[in-house]
Write a protein that holds these residues in place. Structure first.
Motif, PDB file in Angstrom:
ATOM      1  N   TYR A 183      38.276  37.689  48.756  1.00 15.80           N
ATOM      2  CA  TYR A 183      38.037  36.002  48.403  1.00 15.80           C
ATOM      3  C   TYR A 183      38.789  35.715  47.152  1.00 15.80           C
ATOM      4  O   TYR A 183      38.647  36.106  45.961  1.00 15.80           O
TER       5      TYR A 183
ATOM      6  N   ASN B 171      28.797  30.177  47.862  1.00 11.79           N
ATOM      7  CA  ASN B 171      28.838  28.770  47.455  1.00 11.79           C
ATOM      8  C   ASN B 171      30.088  28.059  47.454  1.00 11.79           C
ATOM      9  O   ASN B 171      30.503  26.964  47.566  1.00 11.79           O
ATOM     10  N   ARG B 172      30.932  28.912  46.594  1.00 11.18           N
ATOM     11  CA  ARG B 172      32.365  28.416  46.178  1.00 11.18           C
ATOM     12  C   ARG B 172      33.277  28.451  47.462  1.00 11.18           C
ATOM     13  O   ARG B 172      34.067  27.515  47.442  1.00 11.18           O
ATOM     14  N   THR B 173      33.109  29.278  48.167  1.00 11.98           N
ATOM     15  CA  THR B 173      34.272  29.487  49.041  1.00 11.98           C
ATOM     16  C   THR B 173      33.959  28.827  50.462  1.00 11.98           C
ATOM     17  O   THR B 173      34.631  28.602  51.604  1.00 11.98           O
TER      18      THR B 173
ATOM     19  N   LEU C 109      38.752  32.953  44.305  1.00 10.95           N
ATOM     20  CA  LEU C 109      37.713  31.778  43.706  1.00 10.95           C
ATOM     21  C   LEU C 109      38.300  30.423  42.855  1.00 10.95           C
ATOM     22  O   LEU C 109      38.162  29.549  43.142  1.00 10.95           O
ATOM     23  N   GLU C 110      39.320  30.947  42.012  1.00 10.66           N
ATOM     24  CA  GLU C 110      40.036  30.001  41.219  1.00 10.66           C
ATOM     25  C   GLU C 110      41.157  30.652  40.664  1.00 10.66           C
ATOM     26  O   GLU C 110      41.134  31.832  40.231  1.00 10.66           O
TER      27      GLU C 110
ATOM     28  N   SER D 115      36.273  30.150  34.023  1.00  9.57           N
ATOM     29  CA  SER D 115      36.815  28.775  33.808  1.00  9.57           C
ATOM     30  C   SER D 115      36.956  28.416  32.266  1.00  9.57           C
ATOM     31  O   SER D 115      37.750  28.233  31.728  1.00  9.57           O
TER      32      SER D 115
ATOM     33  N   VAL E 188      27.249  33.597  44.763  1.00 12.98           N
ATOM     34  CA  VAL E 188      28.069  32.487  44.293  1.00 12.98           C
ATOM     35  C   VAL E 188      29.362  32.495  45.112  1.00 12.98           C
ATOM     36  O   VAL E 188      29.975  31.510  45.200  1.00 12.98           O
ATOM     37  N   ILE E 189      30.046  33.640  45.544  1.00 14.66           N
ATOM     38  CA  ILE E 189      31.281  33.432  46.302  1.00 14.66           C
ATOM     39  C   ILE E 189      31.101  32.374  47.646  1.00 14.66           C
ATOM     40  O   ILE E 189      31.789  31.710  47.823  1.00 14.66           O
TER      41      ILE E 189
ATOM     42  N   ASN F  89      31.039  33.668  36.868  1.00 13.44           N
ATOM     43  CA  ASN F  89      30.461  32.190  36.092  1.00 13.44           C
ATOM     44  C   ASN F  89      30.938  31.687  34.701  1.00 13.44           C
ATOM     45  O   ASN F  89      30.993  30.315  34.742  1.00 13.44           O
TER      46      ASN F  89
END
Length: 332
Positions: free
Chosen positions: A227, A214-216, A229-230, A181, A211-212, A178
């Protein structure tokens, strides 16, 4: 002769009524960090000439400043302070502490020279290292023939806990995902290697897996081995054994989990208090797994190590190539 209020300085430390770091010393270290975050390297001025300065030495200087200055200013607590704490206010932090935190995030997570594997705890590192070394012939991407790892296992320390807020556990992995970034936004160069979070496939990881998803847009149900994520951040869930929840210890055969050590049984929960009957994860990792890795069946670890290898290969095309300097015009 010096008066008690005179400036007294020894090895970059100013000693007046309280110990502090000289402004010049801190400014030099700060400038080194700024160059590191922007260019991926740092220098020191020696007699007017720039000389390379290692990240290890820069870490030492920042740790020294942290040792002297701490997190932030200390003051006597008043009634108003107590009221503020109830309201959720936080301690004011020195800029030097924030710089140290940023440096550690760069040096240990972002700007590393090898892929980083960050697990939930210290014992997980021992399991994975033992598995990699035992299966060295199958995973040349992860180790060489003599067992020297080509990946870095993130080491949890008192400093990582107090400065980076990384002390271990599934909750810390969620926190890192979380905040990644914001932790890395001031770094101007592309990371050269992936940061791979390894999470148990159990109830403790459900908030992270949410969270994973929701993001992917991908379910964390065993249908995907890893996975992205960024940036350089990946998550690898522990492969499930059957359909059951699987913490990393679940990858070992039951016969190994049933090992008796010094007359005691292994408590996988680490919750048993009777040390005369049970031993915990640390003893299992060091005295049972690491000590006998040559004879242990690590077959269930292969899907995990394969996923880590796939992540490393997946990230290679994402590394931005270094710009080629323009050639100077030829002299006629």
């Amino acid at each position: 002769m010096q008066y008690h209020y005179s400036r007294q300085e020894v090895t970059g430390v100013v000693v007046n009524q309280k110990v502090n770091i000289s402004a010049d010393y801190y400014a030099t270290v700060s400038a080194m960090c700024d160059h590191l975050f922007k260019k991926g390297e740092c220098h020191i001025d020696v007699g007017g000439t720039k000389q390379p300065f290692s990240i290890r030495k820069l870490r030492g200087r920042l740790a020294y400043i942290y040792q002297v200055r701490g997190k932030g200013p200390k003051h006597r607590q008043t009634a108003d302070d107590k009221d503020d704490q109830v309201k959720g206010s936080q301690q004011r932090l020195w800029s030097s502490f924030k710089l140290f935190e940023r440096f550690l995030n760069y040096a240990d997570l972002y700007g590393v020279d090898r892929p980083v594997i960050l697990c939930e705890g210290v014992t997980d590192n021992i399991y994975i290292k033992s598995a990699i070394q035992a299966l060295a012939a199958k995973y040349p991407t992860l180790t060489n023939a003599v067992g020297d790892l080509k990946v870095k296992l993130f080491k949890y320390t008192k400093t990582s806990a107090s400065v980076q807020q990384l002390g271990g556990g599934s909750g810390e992995l969620l926190k890192l995902v979380n905040t990644y970034s914001s932790r890395t936004r001031k770094f101007k160069i592309a990371p050269k290697n992936p940061l791979i979070l390894v999470a148990d496939s159990d109830d403790g990881s459900k908030p992270l897996f949410k969270v994973i998803e929701n993001r992917t847009g991908k379910k964390v149900d065993g249908s995907h081995a890893w996975y992205h994520l960024e940036s350089n951040l990946y998550v690898v869930p522990i492969p499930k054994v059957g359909a059951a929840d699987t913490p990393i210890e679940g990858l070992f055969e039951q016969i190994l989990l049933d090992t008796t050590y010094e007359g005691k049984k292994f408590d996988r929960t680490n919750s048993e208090k009777d040390g005369t009957k049970f031993y915990g994860k640390k003893t299992f990792a060091t005295k049972v797994v690491a000590a006998n890795k040559g004879s242990i069946n690590f077959g269930r670890f292969e899907p995990l190590l394969t996923a880590i290898t796939e992540v490393i290969e997946d990230y290679k095309p994402k590394i931005a190539p270094s710009p080629v300097p323009a050639l100077a015009p030829a002299l006629v």
